[in-house]
Design a protein around this motif. Structure first.
Motif: not given
Length: 105
Positions: A64-68, A19-32, A50-58
């Motif tokens: 999108k924030t996603i699980s590990k 399976p393929i998926l275009p885009g990239s992954l990143s991680t981040a920490k943040s303040q509330c 927090y794990h994040r996927w970034t890409g183009f949809i439509g």
């Protein structure tokens, strides 16, 4: 990648390794937003990772924030996508090198 010839020209078949998926992954920490939270202290203890996927949809850039666990699967699919892109780049380079305007040596 395979090539075969028929009456109308060369047919090139490329296949992904899964399976393929275009885009990239990143991680981040943040303040509330809570004023007395430890994430506001010095030194701060940020929330996350927090794990994040970034890409183009439509046609729109989306994050999108996603699980590990999902991030690991996305990483595998992105790797497959990039390998497929590399194969396609090789096909395009070959096509340009053999374009009708290129003089044979």
């Amino acid at each position: 990648m395979s090539r075969e010839k028929n009456k109308s020209g060369t047919i090139i078949t490329i296949q992904a390794q899964g399976p393929i998926l275009p885009g990239s992954l990143s991680t981040a920490k943040s303040q509330c937003g809570k004023p007395n939270c430890a994430c506001k202290a010095s030194p701060n203890k940020l929330h996350g990772t927090y794990h994040r996927w970034t890409g183009f949809i439509g046609g729109k850039r989306t994050t999108k924030t996603i699980s590990k666990e999902v991030a690991k699967e996305c990483e595998r699919r992105i790797k497959n996508y990039r390998a497929l892109e590399k194969k396609l780049d090789e096909i395009i380079a070959d096509a340009v090198a053999n374009a009708p305007w290129v003089k044979p040596e």
